[in-house]
Design an enzyme around this catalytic site. Structure first.
Site, mmCIF file in Angstrom:
data_model
loop_
_atom_site.group_PDB
_atom_site.id
_atom_site.type_symbol
_atom_site.label_atom_id
_atom_site.label_comp_id
_atom_site.label_asym_id
_atom_site.label_seq_id
_atom_site.Cartn_x
_atom_site.Cartn_y
_atom_site.Cartn_z
ATOM 1 N N HIS A 198 68.652 91.394 92.216
ATOM 2 C CA HIS A 198 69.724 91.580 93.191
ATOM 3 C C HIS A 198 69.667 90.494 94.246
ATOM 4 O O HIS A 198 68.720 89.702 94.315
ATOM 5 C CB HIS A 198 69.661 92.974 93.819
ATOM 6 C CG HIS A 198 68.491 93.206 94.724
ATOM 7 N ND1 HIS A 198 68.572 93.906 95.910
ATOM 8 C CD2 HIS A 198 67.186 92.827 94.620
ATOM 9 C CE1 HIS A 198 67.392 93.964 96.476
ATOM 10 N NE2 HIS A 198 66.528 93.317 95.728
ATOM 11 N N CYS B 127 75.886 89.194 95.702
ATOM 12 C CA CYS B 127 75.329 90.122 94.711
ATOM 13 C C CYS B 127 76.211 90.213 93.459
ATOM 14 O O CYS B 127 75.700 90.319 92.342
ATOM 15 C CB CYS B 127 75.080 91.493 95.325
ATOM 16 S SG CYS B 127 76.517 92.328 96.014
ATOM 17 N N HIS C 260 76.727 96.920 97.413
ATOM 18 C CA HIS C 260 75.633 96.104 96.896
ATOM 19 C C HIS C 260 75.398 96.461 95.432
ATOM 20 O O HIS C 260 75.405 97.639 95.065
ATOM 21 C CB HIS C 260 74.360 96.345 97.710
ATOM 22 C CG HIS C 260 73.220 95.463 97.316
ATOM 23 N ND1 HIS C 260 73.302 94.086 97.304
ATOM 24 C CD2 HIS C 260 71.952 95.754 96.905
ATOM 25 C CE1 HIS C 260 72.156 93.576 96.914
ATOM 26 N NE2 HIS C 260 71.317 94.570 96.665
#
Length: 234
Positions: A206, A126, A194
């Site tokens: 993402h 990510c 994340h």
């Protein structure tokens, strides 16, 4: 490569099987030599060659190639292999073991797509996606940070520790407003682990572990697990 080098690679691949073996081809006083290295990855899906092993090989001579094995898998390069080969600027030799198929790739300008790339922690994850979006869309090179497997479960809070160093400041708790705002989320972990780039019009970009990178609607569950929104200030 010389026959002795290839044979040394085979021996290493067999010894480390079923984990990936990794090492370096070094020219020492005009002769080719294979230097086996450790694989410090916690799982079996990839390899991590420790920086100290690379430095030790450089002390012996000039590093000319990176080597690793694909246990029970074809020698065709993965997307992570292609990206890492570009980053290294070196030839990469991939040995499928025990099939004993050896293939070589060279840097060729490859770039992983922003949408649809495979996941490989530390190479295509990510934060890599955030860095690639900023470089391609804004011409901004964000600082990279070393990250070990499972850092989010080992008491490290990497995103909150380093976002200011990367040029970001916190702007809100859960409301991205401008394209380029970075959303930090806490996904089944003790810390924010994340990140997504807000694209505008309610969409974010993402990359989840085990999935392809994607554009998704921001809201609902994603908003519930958001811990803060960052904006790049340079």
């Amino acid at each position: 490569m010389e026959r002795a080098t290839i044979e040394a690679i085979r021996v290493h691949a067999a010894r480390d099987y079923p984990r990936e073996a990794c090492g370096l081809v070094v020219v020492v006083r005009g002769r080719e030599r294979y230097v086996p290295c450790r694989n410090s990855a916690s799982g079996t899906e990839h390899f991590i060659l420790p920086a100290e092993d690379y430095a030790a090989a450089e002390d012996l001579g000039e590093v000319v190639a990176v080597v690793h094995s694909h246990p029970d898998y074809p020698a065709a390069p993965s997307e992570a292999d292609l990206v890492s080969c570009e980053a290294s600027g070196l030839s990469w030799h991939i040995l499928s073991w025990p099939a004993d198929d050896l293939r070589t790739i060279q840097p060729s300008g490859y770039q992983a797509p922003l949408v649809g790339r495979t996941f490989a922690h530390g190479v295509l994850d990510c934060y890599t996606l955030v860095r690639d979006w900023y470089q391609r869309e804004r011409g901004i090179v964000l600082k990279d940070f070393p990250r070990h497997d499972e850092w989010w479960n080992q008491g490290e809070d990497l995103y909150l520790q380093h976002y200011a160093e990367a040029g970001f400041e916190r702007i809100s708790q859960d409301q991205p407003e401008r394209p380029g705002d970075v959303i930090l989320m806490q996904l089944r972990a003790k810390v924010a682990n994340h990140a997504a780039v807000y694209l505008g019009d309610g969409l974010m970009l993402h990359h989840l572990h085990g999935r392809l990178s994607s554009r998704d609607v921001y809201g609902g569950y994603w908003q519930e697990i958001t811990r803060c929104v960052l904006r790049y200030q340079g």
